[in-house]
Enzyme design. Structure first.
Site, PDB file in Angstrom:
ATOM      1  N   ASP A  32       0.850  -1.188   0.000  1.00 19.73           N
ATOM      2  CA  ASP A  32       0.000   0.000   0.000  1.00 19.73           C
ATOM      3  C   ASP A  32       0.888   1.242   0.000  1.00 19.73           C
ATOM      4  O   ASP A  32       1.865   1.309   0.749  1.00 19.73           O
ATOM      5  CB  ASP A  32      -0.903  -0.030   1.239  1.00 19.73           C
ATOM      6  CG  ASP A  32      -2.027   0.974   1.183  1.00 19.73           C
ATOM      7  OD1 ASP A  32      -1.758   2.166   0.992  1.00 19.73           O
ATOM      8  OD2 ASP A  32      -3.191   0.564   1.339  1.00 19.73           O
ATOM      9  N   ASN A  88     -13.455  -3.109   3.131  1.00 15.28           N
ATOM     10  CA  ASN A  88     -14.552  -2.145   3.224  1.00 15.28           C
ATOM     11  C   ASN A  88     -15.448  -2.233   1.993  1.00 15.28           C
ATOM     12  O   ASN A  88     -14.957  -2.405   0.878  1.00 15.28           O
ATOM     13  CB  ASN A  88     -13.987  -0.724   3.334  1.00 15.28           C
ATOM     14  CG  ASN A  88     -13.055  -0.569   4.512  1.00 15.28           C
ATOM     15  OD1 ASN A  88     -13.358  -0.999   5.612  1.00 15.28           O
ATOM     16  ND2 ASN A  88     -11.906   0.027   4.283  1.00 15.28           N
ATOM     17  N   HIS A 101     -10.823  -4.991  -2.749  1.00 11.39           N
ATOM     18  CA  HIS A 101      -9.460  -5.190  -2.272  1.00 11.39           C
ATOM     19  C   HIS A 101      -9.487  -5.529  -0.799  1.00 11.39           C
ATOM     20  O   HIS A 101     -10.386  -5.120  -0.066  1.00 11.39           O
ATOM     21  CB  HIS A 101      -8.557  -3.979  -2.545  1.00 11.39           C
ATOM     22  CG  HIS A 101      -9.054  -2.687  -1.997  1.00 11.39           C
ATOM     23  ND1 HIS A 101     -10.138  -1.995  -2.527  1.00 11.39           N
ATOM     24  CD2 HIS A 101      -8.610  -1.938  -0.959  1.00 11.39           C
ATOM     25  CE1 HIS A 101     -10.333  -0.880  -1.835  1.00 11.39           C
ATOM     26  NE2 HIS A 101      -9.422  -0.835  -0.887  1.00 11.39           N
ATOM     27  N   HIS A 103      -7.198  -5.461   2.612  1.00  6.63           N
ATOM     28  CA  HIS A 103      -6.011  -4.925   3.278  1.00  6.63           C
ATOM     29  C   HIS A 103      -5.405  -5.997   4.184  1.00  6.63           C
ATOM     30  O   HIS A 103      -6.118  -6.625   4.965  1.00  6.63           O
ATOM     31  CB  HIS A 103      -6.367  -3.722   4.162  1.00  6.63           C
ATOM     32  CG  HIS A 103      -6.838  -2.531   3.411  1.00  6.63           C
ATOM     33  ND1 HIS A 103      -5.992  -1.478   3.098  1.00  6.63           N
ATOM     34  CD2 HIS A 103      -8.051  -2.202   2.915  1.00  6.63           C
ATOM     35  CE1 HIS A 103      -6.675  -0.558   2.449  1.00  6.63           C
ATOM     36  NE2 HIS A 103      -7.930  -0.972   2.322  1.00  6.63           N
TER      37      HIS A 103
END
Length: 136
Positions: A32, A88, A101, A103
């Site tokens: 990230d 999310n 995606h 995390h």
């Protein structure tokens, strides 16, 4: 299935350079660019799915298996003390890039990060009502 104006489609498919940690025919795992902690990575499917609601069951299963594989490997290499997996869905939930995606956030004792919420205090009756709404 790619979306032309999706930045994560472009990254996952190599049109935009990234710091890739893993790649196969269906997924790319990248560091990230705005990490919460050292080693914070993202699992990106190469096909475009806006969120978990659009993600096919088989891809969802593979994403979770990949998350397990990556967290084991990253824990060994980084020496972190724990891991958060965060995913999310929708603006209200904090999704800012509308390409599914996951995390992978390594956690370190005293890393200064928090991930949490203020717990509500529902009554037993309220819990029962919510249960009925969801299960009926």
């Amino acid at each position: 299935m790619r979306e032309d104006n999706c930045i994560f489609c472009k990254i996952a498919n190599g049109d935009i350079p990234s710091k890739a940690l893993y790649e196969d025919n269906e997924f790319k795992v990248i560091l990230d660019l705005g990490p919460a902690t050292k080693g914070h990575a993202l699992i990106l499917p190469k096909n475009h799915y806006a969120n978990i609601y659009d993600l096919p069951d088989e891809a969802a299963s593979k994403a979770m298996l990949l998350a397990k594989k990556m967290t084991i490997h990253m824990t060994d290499k980084l020496g972190c003390d724990g891991f958060n997996l965060v995913q999310n869905n929708g603006k209200a939930a904090g999704q800012t890039v509308f390409h599914f995606h996951l995390h992978l956030i390594p956690r370190y004792n005293d890393d200064g990060q928090t991930l949490g919420w203020k717990p509500l205090e529902p009554t037993q009756e309220e819990l029962e009502e919510i249960k009925k709404v969801i299960t009926e």
